[in-house]
Design an enzyme around this catalytic site. Structure first.
Site, mmCIF file in Angstrom:
data_model
loop_
_atom_site.group_PDB
_atom_site.id
_atom_site.type_symbol
_atom_site.label_atom_id
_atom_site.label_comp_id
_atom_site.label_asym_id
_atom_site.label_seq_id
_atom_site.Cartn_x
_atom_site.Cartn_y
_atom_site.Cartn_z
ATOM 1 N N LYS A 1 3.417 -5.472 -1.302
ATOM 2 C CA LYS A 1 2.930 -4.556 -0.267
ATOM 3 C C LYS A 1 2.706 -5.297 1.034
ATOM 4 O O LYS A 1 2.448 -6.500 1.065
ATOM 5 C CB LYS A 1 1.635 -3.858 -0.705
ATOM 6 C CG LYS A 1 0.403 -4.766 -0.863
ATOM 7 C CD LYS A 1 -0.352 -5.021 0.433
ATOM 8 C CE LYS A 1 -1.416 -6.098 0.253
ATOM 9 N NZ LYS A 1 -1.953 -6.602 1.533
ATOM 10 N N ASP B 1 -6.479 -4.086 -4.548
ATOM 11 C CA ASP B 1 -5.086 -3.732 -4.278
ATOM 12 C C ASP B 1 -4.342 -3.220 -5.508
ATOM 13 O O ASP B 1 -3.203 -2.740 -5.389
ATOM 14 C CB ASP B 1 -4.325 -4.954 -3.738
ATOM 15 C CG ASP B 1 -4.772 -5.350 -2.343
ATOM 16 O OD1 ASP B 1 -5.322 -4.497 -1.628
ATOM 17 O OD2 ASP B 1 -4.558 -6.522 -1.968
#
Length: 321
Positions: free
Chosen positions: A16, A149
């Protein structure tokens, strides 16, 4: 146990970047509130879970692509893969006897949430290998307990994250965005970057800067508009700890990128490009400058072209013997 009982299931998870990362002042619990727009890109780790093992806990094997430094990757409970397997086994009241292999293409400590991606992949792999059939909300709950995350790694695509980043809302993103990623041979500690942020900004507001403008730009599908509003509050701290990153961002923009920035806590830098042709040109220019730089420094950065949004965790292989 017979050979026919041995099964291996492989799951893939994406890296990401943060299109926006607003960071508020540290709270009493030690966490920083954030407002972020996560964006999954097509750089993947593969996690394979194998049944038929015997022992007291998960056994980890880790290998990686040439650009990934594995020397600092632990194989015990400090690894999020080990933690994910142990946590899910405890949740389901079963023994975590499983062998897990990780093939890493996402750099370690690179600001790309590679460890979180591996943890998310482990949850999905074991859910399917063990036949748990957990609801999405249950997987997300366990993911949030492992790290901020990890829930987004399950989800993929583009999403707005608030709180510690674990409160997620999907962002409608129907575009294909072209990125050049420049990874570093040496990672950067996320806690160290946050500590430096606190030192640099002792009067930071409690409420993080909003990601509304980035979300609107994503909806527009216009890379020029998105480039204007890309933002990372941790970038000054990363630049301070690793001064060469500022020069790298400048070189990428001079090579034709619409915008360059540090990804998350760094040190990976992400460059948004207008289209595929522009991304290939920026990649070629940065690879050339890295070859020149590495003549005096053998630790060369790796330059990659990638796209987003990429899918969340998904199964790619199943074998039974």
């Amino acid at each position: 146990m017979t050979a026919g009982d041995v099964r291996t299931l492989t799951v893939r998870a994406a890296a990401k970047i943060n299109l926006h990362l607003g960071v508020g002042a540290v709270r009493a619990d030690g966490y920083h509130p954030i407002d972020t727009v996560f964006h999954a890109v097509s750089l993947f780790d593969d996690v394979s879970a194998r049944s038929g093992t015997e022992g007291a806990g998960p056994v980890l094997d880790v290998e990686g692509s040439d650009h990934v430094d594995l020397t600092e990757v632990p194989l015990d409970s400090r690894n999020l893969v080990h933690a994910a397997a142990t946590r899910l086994a405890r949740e389901e009241r079963r023994s975590p006897d499983v062998r897990i292999g990780v093939h890493k293409s996402i750099p370690v400590a690179g600001g790309l949430a590679g460890g979180s991606a591996d943890a998310a992949a482990t949850l999905v792999a074991l859910d399917r290998l063990w036949g748990l059939e957990l609801e999405d909300q249950d997987l997300l709950r366990v993911a949030a307990e492992l790290g901020s995350d990890v829930p987004f790694a399950l989800l993929g695509g583009t999403a707005r994250g608030t709180g510690r980043g674990d409160v997620l809302q999907r962002v409608d993103d129907r575009s294909t965005w072209w990125w050049v990623l420049v990874t570093s041979p040496q990672g950067l500690s996320t806690p160290a970057v946050y500590r430096r942020f606190d030192e640099l900004f002792p009067t930071a507001p409690a409420r993080p800067t909003s990601g509304d403008a980035v979300e609107r730009a994503v909806h527009s599908g216009d890379p020029v508009r998105l480039a204007r509003v890309l933002h990372n509050d941790l970038e000054p701290a990363a630049f301070d700890l690793r001064p060469g990153l500022a020069d790298l961002v400048s070189r990428g923009e001079a090579a034709g990128a619409l915008k360059g920035m540090v990804s998350g806590s760094g040190p990976t830098c992400a460059f948004l490009c207008a289209d595929a042709e522009a991304a290939r040109a920026v990649c070629a220019e940065l690879r050339e400058t890295e070859r020149e730089r590495s003549a005096a420094d053998a630790r060369r950065r790796t330059v990659l072209v990638t796209t987003g949004p990429a899918p969340g965790v998904h199964q790619v292989a199943y074998e039974r013997r």
